[in-house]
Design a protein around this motif. Sequence first.
Motif, PDB file in Angstrom:
ATOM      1  N   PHE A 360       0.824  -1.205   0.000  1.00 44.47           N
ATOM      2  CA  PHE A 360       0.000   0.000   0.000  1.00 44.47           C
ATOM      3  C   PHE A 360       0.866   1.266   0.000  1.00 44.47           C
ATOM      4  O   PHE A 360       0.458   2.308  -0.549  1.00 44.47           O
ATOM      5  CB  PHE A 360      -0.914  -0.023   1.223  1.00 44.47           C
ATOM      6  CG  PHE A 360      -1.840   1.152   1.330  1.00 44.47           C
ATOM      7  CD1 PHE A 360      -2.931   1.266   0.480  1.00 44.47           C
ATOM      8  CD2 PHE A 360      -1.628   2.136   2.282  1.00 44.47           C
ATOM      9  CE1 PHE A 360      -3.786   2.358   0.579  1.00 44.47           C
ATOM     10  CE2 PHE A 360      -2.474   3.215   2.383  1.00 44.47           C
ATOM     11  CZ  PHE A 360      -3.563   3.329   1.530  1.00 44.47           C
ATOM     12  N   MET A 361       2.050   1.171   0.590  1.00 44.99           N
ATOM     13  CA  MET A 361       2.945   2.337   0.688  1.00 44.99           C
ATOM     14  C   MET A 361       3.791   2.534  -0.562  1.00 44.99           C
ATOM     15  O   MET A 361       4.457   3.561  -0.700  1.00 44.99           O
ATOM     16  CB  MET A 361       3.869   2.167   1.902  1.00 44.99           C
ATOM     17  CG  MET A 361       3.179   2.170   3.239  1.00 44.99           C
ATOM     18  SD  MET A 361       2.468   3.778   3.637  1.00 44.99           S
ATOM     19  CE  MET A 361       3.959   4.764   3.794  1.00 44.99           C
ATOM     20  N   LEU A 362       3.800   1.576  -1.476  1.00 44.44           N
ATOM     21  CA  LEU A 362       4.677   1.648  -2.643  1.00 44.44           C
ATOM     22  C   LEU A 362       4.481   2.918  -3.475  1.00 44.44           C
ATOM     23  O   LEU A 362       5.477   3.528  -3.898  1.00 44.44           O
ATOM     24  CB  LEU A 362       4.486   0.403  -3.507  1.00 44.44           C
ATOM     25  CG  LEU A 362       5.419   0.270  -4.711  1.00 44.44           C
ATOM     26  CD1 LEU A 362       6.874   0.256  -4.259  1.00 44.44           C
ATOM     27  CD2 LEU A 362       5.104  -0.998  -5.502  1.00 44.44           C
ATOM     28  N   PRO A 363       3.249   3.376  -3.725  1.00 44.65           N
ATOM     29  CA  PRO A 363       3.103   4.617  -4.516  1.00 44.65           C
ATOM     30  C   PRO A 363       3.750   5.838  -3.862  1.00 44.65           C
ATOM     31  O   PRO A 363       4.068   6.807  -4.566  1.00 44.65           O
ATOM     32  CB  PRO A 363       1.579   4.785  -4.616  1.00 44.65           C
ATOM     33  CG  PRO A 363       1.023   3.407  -4.462  1.00 44.65           C
ATOM     34  CD  PRO A 363       1.944   2.729  -3.489  1.00 44.65           C
ATOM     35  N   GLN A 400       8.654  -4.479  -2.379  1.00 41.35           N
ATOM     36  CA  GLN A 400       7.517  -4.570  -3.284  1.00 41.35           C
ATOM     37  C   GLN A 400       7.869  -4.184  -4.719  1.00 41.35           C
ATOM     38  O   GLN A 400       6.994  -4.212  -5.593  1.00 41.35           O
ATOM     39  CB  GLN A 400       6.373  -3.673  -2.777  1.00 41.35           C
ATOM     40  CG  GLN A 400       5.819  -4.080  -1.432  1.00 41.35           C
ATOM     41  CD  GLN A 400       5.267  -5.492  -1.429  1.00 41.35           C
ATOM     42  OE1 GLN A 400       4.613  -5.905  -2.390  1.00 41.35           O
ATOM     43  NE2 GLN A 400       5.520  -6.232  -0.363  1.00 41.35           N
ATOM     44  N   PHE A 401       9.141  -3.847  -4.987  1.00 39.47           N
ATOM     45  CA  PHE A 401       9.556  -3.591  -6.363  1.00 39.47           C
ATOM     46  C   PHE A 401       9.353  -4.835  -7.227  1.00 39.47           C
ATOM     47  O   PHE A 401       9.029  -4.737  -8.396  1.00 39.47           O
ATOM     48  CB  PHE A 401      11.033  -3.187  -6.416  1.00 39.47           C
ATOM     49  CG  PHE A 401      11.331  -1.817  -5.881  1.00 39.47           C
ATOM     50  CD1 PHE A 401      10.311  -0.923  -5.601  1.00 39.47           C
ATOM     51  CD2 PHE A 401      12.630  -1.409  -5.666  1.00 39.47           C
ATOM     52  CE1 PHE A 401      10.591   0.345  -5.109  1.00 39.47           C
ATOM     53  CE2 PHE A 401      12.922  -0.147  -5.182  1.00 39.47           C
ATOM     54  CZ  PHE A 401      11.893   0.728  -4.895  1.00 39.47           C
ATOM     55  N   LYS A 402       9.638  -5.990  -6.591  1.00 39.79           N
ATOM     56  CA  LYS A 402       9.523  -7.277  -7.285  1.00 39.79           C
ATOM     57  C   LYS A 402      10.368  -7.314  -8.553  1.00 39.79           C
ATOM     58  O   LYS A 402      10.021  -7.950  -9.551  1.00 39.79           O
ATOM     59  CB  LYS A 402       8.049  -7.586  -7.601  1.00 39.79           C
ATOM     60  CG  LYS A 402       7.202  -7.689  -6.334  1.00 39.79           C
ATOM     61  CD  LYS A 402       5.738  -7.866  -6.614  1.00 39.79           C
ATOM     62  CE  LYS A 402       4.955  -7.890  -5.292  1.00 39.79           C
ATOM     63  NZ  LYS A 402       3.501  -7.996  -5.494  1.00 39.79           N
ATOM     64  N   ASP A 403      11.474  -6.610  -8.488  1.00 40.36           N
ATOM     65  CA  ASP A 403      12.449  -6.553  -9.588  1.00 40.36           C
ATOM     66  C   ASP A 403      13.827  -6.621  -8.954  1.00 40.36           C
ATOM     67  O   ASP A 403      14.249  -5.691  -8.258  1.00 40.36           O
ATOM     68  CB  ASP A 403      12.269  -5.272 -10.392  1.00 40.36           C
ATOM     69  CG  ASP A 403      13.181  -5.211 -11.611  1.00 40.36           C
ATOM     70  OD1 ASP A 403      14.336  -5.683 -11.513  1.00 40.36           O
ATOM     71  OD2 ASP A 403      12.749  -4.679 -12.659  1.00 40.36           O
ATOM     72  N   ARG A 478      14.166  -8.670   1.415  1.00 42.89           N
ATOM     73  CA  ARG A 478      13.664 -10.003   1.077  1.00 42.89           C
ATOM     74  C   ARG A 478      13.213 -10.047  -0.375  1.00 42.89           C
ATOM     75  O   ARG A 478      13.019  -9.020  -1.028  1.00 42.89           O
ATOM     76  CB  ARG A 478      12.481 -10.383   1.976  1.00 42.89           C
ATOM     77  CG  ARG A 478      12.848 -10.711   3.411  1.00 42.89           C
ATOM     78  CD  ARG A 478      13.720 -11.950   3.508  1.00 42.89           C
ATOM     79  NE  ARG A 478      14.022 -12.310   4.882  1.00 42.89           N
ATOM     80  CZ  ARG A 478      15.053 -11.855   5.576  1.00 42.89           C
ATOM     81  NH1 ARG A 478      15.875 -10.980   5.029  1.00 42.89           N
ATOM     82  NH2 ARG A 478      15.271 -12.254   6.821  1.00 42.89           N
ATOM     83  N   TRP A 479      13.042 -11.257  -0.887  1.00 41.63           N
ATOM     84  CA  TRP A 479      12.479 -11.492  -2.208  1.00 41.63           C
ATOM     85  C   TRP A 479      10.964 -11.646  -2.075  1.00 41.63           C
ATOM     86  O   TRP A 479      10.436 -11.832  -0.965  1.00 41.63           O
ATOM     87  CB  TRP A 479      13.093 -12.761  -2.804  1.00 41.63           C
ATOM     88  CG  TRP A 479      13.014 -13.937  -1.873  1.00 41.63           C
ATOM     89  CD1 TRP A 479      11.975 -14.802  -1.722  1.00 41.63           C
ATOM     90  CD2 TRP A 479      14.001 -14.338  -0.919  1.00 41.63           C
ATOM     91  NE1 TRP A 479      12.247 -15.723  -0.755  1.00 41.63           N
ATOM     92  CE2 TRP A 479      13.495 -15.474  -0.231  1.00 41.63           C
ATOM     93  CE3 TRP A 479      15.283 -13.863  -0.578  1.00 41.63           C
ATOM     94  CZ2 TRP A 479      14.211 -16.126   0.755  1.00 41.63           C
ATOM     95  CZ3 TRP A 479      15.990 -14.517   0.410  1.00 41.63           C
ATOM     96  CH2 TRP A 479      15.463 -15.637   1.068  1.00 41.63           C
ATOM     97  N   PRO A 480      10.204 -11.589  -3.182  1.00 39.64           N
ATOM     98  CA  PRO A 480       8.737 -11.720  -3.104  1.00 39.64           C
ATOM     99  C   PRO A 480       8.325 -13.061  -2.516  1.00 39.64           C
ATOM    100  O   PRO A 480       8.939 -14.096  -2.785  1.00 39.64           O
ATOM    101  CB  PRO A 480       8.292 -11.589  -4.559  1.00 39.64           C
ATOM    102  CG  PRO A 480       9.386 -10.830  -5.227  1.00 39.64           C
ATOM    103  CD  PRO A 480      10.656 -11.250  -4.540  1.00 39.64           C
ATOM    104  N   GLY A 489      10.630 -11.808 -11.365  1.00 38.06           N
ATOM    105  CA  GLY A 489      11.517 -10.706 -11.004  1.00 38.06           C
ATOM    106  C   GLY A 489      12.982 -11.068 -10.957  1.00 38.06           C
ATOM    107  O   GLY A 489      13.795 -10.283 -10.451  1.00 38.06           O
ATOM    108  N   SER A 490      13.336 -12.279 -11.415  1.00 36.55           N
ATOM    109  CA  SER A 490      14.741 -12.747 -11.475  1.00 36.55           C
ATOM    110  C   SER A 490      15.342 -13.001 -10.103  1.00 36.55           C
ATOM    111  O   SER A 490      16.558 -12.861  -9.914  1.00 36.55           O
ATOM    112  CB  SER A 490      15.604 -11.732 -12.240  1.00 36.55           C
ATOM    113  OG  SER A 490      15.104 -11.514 -13.541  1.00 36.55           O
TER     114      SER A 490
END
Length: 953
Positions: A360-363, A400-403, A478-480, A489-490
């Motif tokens: 929710f905070m990502l934006p 939460q980038f998930k990249d 952490r990773w997703p 996301g590699s």
Amino acid sequence: NNGLLSCNNLVEKKNRGMGSFWKFLKIRMFLGKLEERKPFTVLFDEVAMNYILSAAQSSGGIVERRYTFLKRLCQVLCALGFQICSLLGSDIEVQVPVNLDKYMEALFAFTSHPSQFLKSSTQITWGNLFRHEILSKNPVVGQMAIKYLRAARINLLKTGFPSKNDCPGCEFSRVDFDSDEDFNCSFNSFRAQQGEAVRLACKIVPFEAFQIAREWVQYQILLLSVETKTEKGLCSALSLSAVQWDAMTFFTESVFGQLFKILEKEKIPIDEGIELLQMVVNYETRDPLILSCVLTIISTLFPFVTHQPHFLPQVLFKIFPSITFELVEECKGPRTRAVKNVRRHACSSILRICRDYSDFMLPCFDMMYEHAKGLFSNELLLTQMEKCALMEALILVSNQFKDYNKQKAFLKELIAPVTAQWLSEEMRSVLWDPATFLAYVGADQVISDLDTEDQMGINRSQISFCVNTILGVVKRARWPANPEEAKAGSFVVSTTSDGAPIYRNPCAEPLQALLPNLFALIRTQNSLFLPENINRLSKTFSRVYDIMDVEKNFALGIPQPVLDAYDSSAYRNIVERMQGFFSSLYDNCYQVLGNAGPCMQQDFYATEDLAEQIVGSAFIHLDSVPDHRLPCLRIFLQLVMSCPYDYHDSLLCPLLGPLFAHLLQRLNFRWQIINQRTSLCTQEEDEAYEENHVTQEVVEEQLLRLVTREVMDLLSKFPLFFFSFFFLIIFFLGDQEMVSVDSSQGIQMNTPSDELSELGKCLLQSEDIYMTLLAICFNSLSWEDTINCQRSASVLCWTLLKQVLGCNLLPEAVTWLYTSVLKGLQMHGQHEGCNAALTQLALLIYESLRPRYAELRFIMNQIPDIHVEALEQFDQKTIQSTVSKAGEKKKKEQFKRLIAGTVGKPLGQQFKKEVHIRNLPSLFKKPKPTKDMLENTDTACLITLFSSDCDSC
């Protein structure tokens, strides 16, 4: 009926015989089978309840006999509540009492009484009533839950201190409490119990609870406070405004924290919640105590924001200024505790929101990052700890980038200043040499004035900031969690043999370069306890390695004084700051090491010569490390639990072998000192001891108990076996239901599985490691720690030993194992729980090994006062294994009688001088009266039994 009449008369007389009646109730209502307690439901009769309700609601001053009567009556009511909760829903046919409303009114009368003692006495009963599956659905209980919630608004106010006269409860507190600290400790326990009852009441009447909490928050915000404040115009911790805000905040947390869990999304009153949050956000105050409460309420109400995202920036703009909160008059002086708490609270609020609502905070990430960089650019705005908190919040959102590449680039940029400083030549020279390290932090300097400016404080701050930043990264990056998102996301580099994905953490590459200096710092810190480095400390800092007062009080169970210290300065002199630096740095380094495994996984475990680096840093000079630093070793559990199977042989065995060997030697040596001190300390020596020396010995012994329990918990949680949830419950319950009967194999331990895990198989291949574990567990049975003994005997000892029962054990080893259990009985056998666990363990060993080892019979022969013939019979049955399933219990009782001579005396009776007087003339015995007190059925027999004449006997 006689009991009912007795109760009515006793209540009517207000005091006479109440003590005896309460003793009678305790015997009859808490002992015996459940069906035997059913007759006491007669006290819910209309007549009895009218008497009880009238007595409970009657007012009166604090007259000693009257107050004592109320305490007894309150206990009777609580006991009745316990009984009705036990009977309802059981196999006993009991209906909900018709007069339940009067019972609850009587109980509520004590809950709303000015006496803190009476209020506290009812809280567990309220919790039981609100928790009960049947009663919680009763309309009477629902109505009373609303009344209870409204009363909680008054009861949660911390008033009634014995030293004050600001409320009616003060007079009662002077009777029940010795000091304000005693009252404060009791009130904190009462508040925790009431918080649980409030949460349970919310489940019954959630919408009414919402309205009550909402009304209280609105009232408190609109209230124009005119209370007494400090000289600076601010509230003190005991000012009425601060007390009201504190109570309201606790109540709001309890209510809303429960509502978001139990209500469906569609039923949550979103509009009212947002309106309330808007009011809190718009509230302005410069009082640090009240501002802390405001921040707590904002965090509590934040779930409403997730339903209206446009409100998020407004909430953040309310929290961020509090991170740099200052009072104008403090600009040139040290901050007060209240101000520091506001800043920490604001950081914690941001951190909590980013942890729980990272997606929710990502934006808002870019906005937060730019704001944080602006704060980081000014060294005077934030402390190092506040910087670390903001960095952790940013890392949580970046998850939460998930990249992988984007997150890795961000982490590199975020910790670039720390990386440059940590890897500099100056820092390297400091971290790798103890003498240079002590000089760099200023521990070798003589300071004449402890309040002078700390010239070396900036150096300590830089080291702490680097370590705290590394710790924040390994804890948060952490990773997703979703495997598909991680793969896209590699984050997935390969798979294991069974197809499980192997992840890579974006922080692994930046952190790997920092590990060598971290290992060097850990090695340097362990080296600081060597005599040559202790001699390098100046006279000013000669005791900075001692246990801190906070840790000492925790070990001794002494509560911290938290009464009215918020308006005092949080300033500490240079010695206290130096001591805090060494303590926190040591803990944080080990925290980094423990979290590195779960965080970096393969990238960490594949580090070249990792076992040698850990042994050469974390395990070096452990003999010199004091006990209050040793609990840091528990973090190795995280390292072990996350270790892939491929690294068990190369990493864990070389790591755990030296660790277990040191723990065995250390604990044996420490407990030997304690045992000698107990046995050799004479009365003359006791009188010669100075008070501080005695206190030091008490602290050392208590610390040793804590360290021992840490070690045994560590062993119990190591994945040697498949410890299921059931097994962990058994571990904490002790010896209950730990034995099962099998006619073919005799008595056995109820372990969920005999199959070893892969790590268990790996460790058992090393004879040295296995024997060390066995020695630790069996030696612990005779250490002076009852809790540890019971846990070891119940779980660890037999779990380890039965793995090698089929092997050819040396007779000396069998003798030592069995003797260790008997020594445990000698030390702890007077305690029922330990006696049961140790007796059971001794029987398991004797039954399993006696057919092959005659040495066990020789040991039994040496037990004092053993019955030889009974031993012979028992021994023959054991060898022949002819005992039937029905005879197992009898065999256990027989074995318990055989080894009864090993059970030692309690400490209070060990030095009792026995006096035997022979040939005393017999005393004249007065014949018992022949009058039968039950023959006259016209009067109530219980009234006669509990009359004042009987009480005076």
